[in-house]
Design a protein around this motif. Structure first.
Motif, PDB file in Angstrom:
ATOM      1  N   ILE A  59      -2.373  44.425  23.922  1.00 38.60           N
ATOM      2  CA  ILE A  59      -2.694  44.870  25.283  1.00 38.60           C
ATOM      3  C   ILE A  59      -3.746  45.971  25.240  1.00 38.60           C
ATOM      4  CG2 ILE A  59      -1.783  46.144  27.271  1.00 38.60           C
ATOM      5  CD1 ILE A  59       0.823  44.573  26.948  1.00 38.60           C
ATOM      6  N   VAL A  60      -3.550  46.933  24.347  1.00 37.73           N
ATOM      7  CA  VAL A  60      -4.508  48.035  24.224  1.00 37.73           C
ATOM      8  C   VAL A  60      -5.839  47.542  23.680  1.00 37.73           C
ATOM      9  CG1 VAL A  60      -4.960  50.212  23.022  1.00 37.73           C
ATOM     10  CG2 VAL A  60      -2.710  49.774  24.021  1.00 37.73           C
ATOM     11  N   GLN A  61      -5.806  46.525  22.827  1.00 37.81           N
ATOM     12  CA  GLN A  61      -7.052  45.973  22.299  1.00 37.81           C
ATOM     13  C   GLN A  61      -7.842  45.283  23.415  1.00 37.81           C
ATOM     14  OE1 GLN A  61      -7.556  46.467  18.909  1.00 37.81           O
ATOM     15  NE2 GLN A  61      -9.668  45.854  19.234  1.00 37.81           N
ATOM     16  N   ILE A  62      -7.129  44.576  24.303  1.00 39.32           N
ATOM     17  CA  ILE A  62      -7.791  43.885  25.412  1.00 39.32           C
ATOM     18  C   ILE A  62      -8.313  44.880  26.441  1.00 39.32           C
ATOM     19  CG2 ILE A  62      -7.410  42.315  27.363  1.00 39.32           C
ATOM     20  CD1 ILE A  62      -5.290  40.907  25.632  1.00 39.32           C
ATOM     21  N   PRO A 121       3.282  35.021  18.204  1.00 43.83           N
ATOM     22  CA  PRO A 121       2.058  35.362  17.476  1.00 43.83           C
ATOM     23  C   PRO A 121       0.864  34.483  17.846  1.00 43.83           C
ATOM     24  CG  PRO A 121       3.936  35.426  16.004  1.00 43.83           C
ATOM     25  CD  PRO A 121       4.418  34.827  17.287  1.00 43.83           C
ATOM     26  N   ARG A 122       1.135  33.200  18.112  1.00 46.28           N
ATOM     27  CA  ARG A 122       0.036  32.317  18.502  1.00 46.28           C
ATOM     28  C   ARG A 122      -0.525  32.729  19.861  1.00 46.28           C
ATOM     29  NH1 ARG A 122      -3.771  31.014  18.492  1.00 46.28           N
ATOM     30  NH2 ARG A 122      -4.929  29.120  18.055  1.00 46.28           N
ATOM     31  N   LEU A 123       0.361  33.167  20.749  1.00 39.62           N
ATOM     32  CA  LEU A 123      -0.079  33.675  22.046  1.00 39.62           C
ATOM     33  C   LEU A 123      -0.918  34.935  21.877  1.00 39.62           C
ATOM     34  CD1 LEU A 123       0.055  33.721  25.177  1.00 39.62           C
ATOM     35  CD2 LEU A 123       2.174  35.035  24.950  1.00 39.62           C
ATOM     36  N   LEU A 124      -0.515  35.822  20.981  1.00 40.01           N
ATOM     37  CA  LEU A 124      -1.271  37.060  20.763  1.00 40.01           C
ATOM     38  C   LEU A 124      -2.690  36.759  20.286  1.00 40.01           C
ATOM     39  CD1 LEU A 124       1.333  39.403  19.004  1.00 40.01           C
ATOM     40  CD2 LEU A 124       0.885  39.087  21.432  1.00 40.01           C
ATOM     41  N   ILE A 125      -2.803  35.843  19.354  1.00 37.05           N
ATOM     42  CA  ILE A 125      -4.124  35.493  18.826  1.00 37.05           C
ATOM     43  C   ILE A 125      -4.978  34.862  19.918  1.00 37.05           C
ATOM     44  CG2 ILE A 125      -5.345  34.014  17.179  1.00 37.05           C
ATOM     45  CD1 ILE A 125      -2.983  34.448  15.270  1.00 37.05           C
ATOM     46  N   SER A 126      -4.372  34.008  20.715  1.00 38.61           N
ATOM     47  CA  SER A 126      -5.100  33.384  21.821  1.00 38.61           C
ATOM     48  C   SER A 126      -5.583  34.430  22.814  1.00 38.61           C
ATOM     49  CB  SER A 126      -4.199  32.361  22.516  1.00 38.61           C
ATOM     50  OG  SER A 126      -4.839  31.804  23.637  1.00 38.61           O
ATOM     51  N   CYS A 127      -4.730  35.421  23.098  1.00 36.45           N
ATOM     52  CA  CYS A 127      -5.134  36.478  24.035  1.00 36.45           C
ATOM     53  C   CYS A 127      -6.288  37.298  23.484  1.00 36.45           C
ATOM     54  CB  CYS A 127      -3.939  37.385  24.325  1.00 36.45           C
ATOM     55  SG  CYS A 127      -2.638  36.596  25.295  1.00 36.45           S
ATOM     56  N   LEU A 128      -6.282  37.561  22.195  1.00 37.34           N
ATOM     57  CA  LEU A 128      -7.370  38.323  21.595  1.00 37.34           C
ATOM     58  C   LEU A 128      -8.678  37.529  21.605  1.00 37.34           C
ATOM     59  CD1 LEU A 128      -5.599  40.004  18.552  1.00 37.34           C
ATOM     60  CD2 LEU A 128      -6.701  41.180  20.452  1.00 37.34           C
ATOM     61  N   ARG A 129      -8.574  36.227  21.422  1.00 34.12           N
ATOM     62  CA  ARG A 129      -9.773  35.400  21.399  1.00 34.12           C
ATOM     63  C   ARG A 129     -10.412  35.280  22.785  1.00 34.12           C
ATOM     64  NH1 ARG A 129      -8.595  29.764  18.603  1.00 34.12           N
ATOM     65  NH2 ARG A 129     -10.850  29.606  18.783  1.00 34.12           N
ATOM     66  N   GLN A 130      -9.580  35.401  23.836  1.00 38.29           N
ATOM     67  CA  GLN A 130     -10.076  35.284  25.210  1.00 38.29           C
ATOM     68  C   GLN A 130     -10.800  33.960  25.429  1.00 38.29           C
ATOM     69  OE1 GLN A 130     -10.012  38.322  27.824  1.00 38.29           O
ATOM     70  NE2 GLN A 130      -8.183  37.993  26.603  1.00 38.29           N
ATOM     71  N   VAL A 131     -10.255  32.898  24.823  1.00 35.11           N
ATOM     72  CA  VAL A 131     -10.863  31.581  24.954  1.00 35.11           C
ATOM     73  C   VAL A 131     -10.328  30.897  26.203  1.00 35.11           C
ATOM     74  CG1 VAL A 131     -11.073  29.296  23.898  1.00 35.11           C
ATOM     75  CG2 VAL A 131     -11.198  31.345  22.479  1.00 35.11           C
ATOM     76  N   ASN A 132     -11.210  30.272  26.956  1.00 35.13           N
ATOM     77  CA  ASN A 132     -10.798  29.553  28.159  1.00 35.13           C
ATOM     78  C   ASN A 132      -9.822  28.443  27.800  1.00 35.13           C
ATOM     79  OD1 ASN A 132     -11.064  27.375  30.352  1.00 35.13           O
ATOM     80  ND2 ASN A 132     -12.076  29.160  31.255  1.00 35.13           N
ATOM     81  N   ASP A 186     -14.695  38.713  14.003  1.00 38.44           N
ATOM     82  CA  ASP A 186     -15.361  38.171  12.824  1.00 38.44           C
ATOM     83  C   ASP A 186     -14.348  37.830  11.721  1.00 38.44           C
ATOM     84  OD1 ASP A 186     -17.789  38.398  14.035  1.00 38.44           O
ATOM     85  OD2 ASP A 186     -18.296  40.331  13.109  1.00 38.44           O
ATOM     86  N   GLN A 187     -13.259  38.586  11.652  1.00 39.42           N
ATOM     87  CA  GLN A 187     -12.249  38.300  10.626  1.00 39.42           C
ATOM     88  C   GLN A 187     -11.311  37.190  11.065  1.00 39.42           C
ATOM     89  OE1 GLN A 187     -10.627  41.749   8.380  1.00 39.42           O
ATOM     90  NE2 GLN A 187     -11.593  42.969   9.979  1.00 39.42           N
ATOM     91  N   PHE A 188     -11.047  37.104  12.387  1.00 33.96           N
ATOM     92  CA  PHE A 188     -10.126  36.096  12.894  1.00 33.96           C
ATOM     93  C   PHE A 188     -10.710  34.692  12.856  1.00 33.96           C
ATOM     94  CE2 PHE A 188      -7.036  38.505  15.877  1.00 33.96           C
ATOM     95  CZ  PHE A 188      -6.360  38.959  14.772  1.00 33.96           C
ATOM     96  N   TRP A 189     -11.962  34.560  13.270  1.00 33.76           N
ATOM     97  CA  TRP A 189     -12.510  33.222  13.477  1.00 33.76           C
ATOM     98  C   TRP A 189     -13.850  33.029  12.762  1.00 33.76           C
ATOM     99  CZ3 TRP A 189     -10.743  36.540  17.240  1.00 33.76           C
ATOM    100  CH2 TRP A 189      -9.438  36.271  17.636  1.00 33.76           C
TER     101      TRP A 189
END
Length: 527
Positions: free
Chosen positions: A50-53, A355-366, A491-494
């Motif tokens: 949340i804080v990262q977003i 965790p999959r939801l967290l990664i998706s939220c960080l990616r901000q992918v449509n 850059d590290q995630f994807w």
């Protein structure tokens, strides 16, 4: 890692209302301070995302954090030892509200020993007083502190010195301490340490092994004793698995089918519903241990693998005995343990998908460009969160044991729609998420008389909810600036091409996933 993980859960502070916020359960909101290591399946990881977003959310959430919990919890009732509940009332409370979920004690043998001549051996004094401690909690409200009076005589018999002599009752006393009481006092790290030591003592006593003789060869007197050994072993397994489910830490070999040969519990009589509950719980926690170890090995787990684990959980749920499914019709005393089992089943599915939801939220992918399996996992996660709120609303009742578990499960579930308000503020289900959050806030208020953590949970959820409103009104320019601030992380995630479903690969080759930001390793604030 850049951060040295440290924690302090000293029992010197004997007021749990003042120390209700621990870093493990997320109520402490320790975003800068030192805390214990927590992985991607923890509540702290959600707060960090949340804080990262929305970096400004950190200030909004922590604003006023130093305020007192409230006058209600600051004024516990003074302990009048002349008015302590009768021992038998506490014992009845334990076996009514605690025992069927964790039937590690033979009730008939325990009651018989309690009514016989006073026992002065150290293991029995420890066990008796731990039963009285949890029993006093079960028969009182959240402002009552009489459990300290019952715990006090147990404490001298539960020291490092007591670990130097192996005894079944010592193991049982430490199980109640590490599996229940320390969690009630919001000391989960200390509870984990105690439970780990208790596991070692149980193994040293051979509780993990099935006797060479068959059960039919046991005499009527010895069979309950061997059955108690089995249950003590399996309850310890369940305690440790459940407490570790949301920590993101490895199990360190808790479950090995080749070396743990103890049989599952068997009913001693037709009314022995605790055995039935424990058998179902053991199979559930075996799956949970596998999930825990999988996350500890590598937090990057494919949507396909998540769905495979979820299928195991769905299969377990479909195979629950009918008596546990229609628990109220079977026996009134089964209602609470079966409701708790159901809620924990939902929570483990939530932890699996989160965790999959967290990664998706960080990616901000449509959503339209997400892989179908990824969308399915995210939808499951959000649906389970909503179902958990409904389950808690339906099943909790006015009792500390019930409310204590319900508040924890409710807080875990409510963090999912809260995260959605930050990551997907224009999602079509936002009204539904708000409704779920507001229902949780209402439930926290209802549970306040029966849970030390209810008020603090309500406070934290309300702060994050208010912060989501401020984040929603933030300017588009500010949001674009936020995106550029975590490019290093992206850059590290994807590192692979966007059109590939990286998360469907079981192995990631040379790809490095830095978990530091979720565990706090990149915090630059004061320690």
């Amino acid at each position: 890692p850049q951060q040295d993980f440290e924690w302090d859960e000293s029992v010197a502070n004997q007021d749990p209302a003042a120390d209700v916020s621990d870093d493990v359960n997320g109520l402490a909101l320790t975003l800068d301070n030192k805390s214990s290591y927590l992985g991607i399946s923890s509540i702290t990881a959600i707060i960090r995302v949340i804080v990262q977003i929305a970096p400004n959310a950190k200030t909004w959430i922590l604003n006023g954090n130093a305020q007192s919990v409230n006058s209600y919890q600051e004024c516990p009732r003074a302990i009048n030892e002349a008015l302590l509940p009768d021992e038998m009332l506490c014992i009845n409370g334990y076996f009514t509200h605690v025992h069927n979920s964790n039937p590690l004690i033979n009730e008939a043998l325990f009651r018989s020993k309690h009514l016989s001549d006073p026992q002065n051996d150290s293991p029995w004094i420890a066990l008796l007083n731990m039963v009285l401690t949890m029993g006093s909690i079960a028969v009182s409200d959240a402002r009552n502190r009489t459990h300290f009076v019952f715990y006090r005589p147990a404490n001298p018999h539960m020291t490092l010195e007591s670990l130097s002599a192996g005894h079944l009752e010592t193991v049982q006393a430490f199980e109640i301490l590490g599996g229940s009481y320390l969690h009630y006092l919001s000391k989960p790290n200390l509870a984990s340490v105690i439970t780990g030591a208790t596991l070692r003592m149980a193994v040293a006593l051979g509780l993990h092994l099935e006797p060479a003789r068959k059960s039919e060869d046991f005499s009527d007197d010895s069979h309950p004793q061997f059955e108690t050994r089995r249950r003590t072993c399996w309850c310890l397994f369940c305690f440790d698995t459940w407490a570790s489910a949301t920590l993101g830490r490895p199990s360190l070999g808790r479950w090995d089918p080749c070396s743990i040969t103890a049989s599952l519990p068997t009913a001693l009589d037709p009314e022995d519903f605790g055995a039935m509950c424990l058998r179902a719980s053991v199979e559930f926690y075996k799956i949970g241990t596998g999930i825990q170890d999988r996350f500890a090995r590598a937090p990057l787990i494919s949507s396909r693998e998540i769905l495979e684990y979820d299928t195991q959980l769905l299969r377990w749920e479909s195979q629950i005995p009918g008596q546990l499914r229609d628990s109220e019709a079977t026996s009134p005393c089964l209602g609470a343990p079966c409701a708790l089992m159901r809620s924990r089943y939902l929570n483990l599915r939530l932890v699996l998908c989160r965790p999959r939801l967290l990664i998706s939220c960080l990616r901000q992918v449509n959503r339209t460009v997400q892989q179908p399996e990824e969308r399915q996992v995210i939808d499951i996660c959000r649906e389970i969160a909503e179902a958990t709120v409904q389950e808690v609303a339906k099943s909790w009742f006015k009792n500390q044991i019930s409310a204590w578990n319900a508040v924890w499960l409710l807080f875990q579930a409510t963090m999912i729609p809260l995260l959605g308000l930050f990551s997907d503020p224009d999602h079509e289900n936002v009204p539904k998420w708000r409704q779920s959050i507001e229902k949780s806030l209402s439930l926290f208020g209802e549970m306040r008389d029966f849970s030390l953590a209810a008020q603090r949970s309500c406070e934290v959820v309300a702060r994050i909810y208010a912060a989501s409103e401020k984040a929603r009104t933030a300017s588009a320019d500010a949001q674009r600036e936020v995106q550029s601030e975590w490019t290093w992380l992206e850059d590290q995630f994807w590192p692979l091409q966007q059109d590939k479903d990286w998360f469907s690969f079981p192995e990631y080759g040379d790809v490095t996933f830095d978990m530091g930001f979720l565990a706090g390793a990149h915090d630059q604030g004061p320690h």
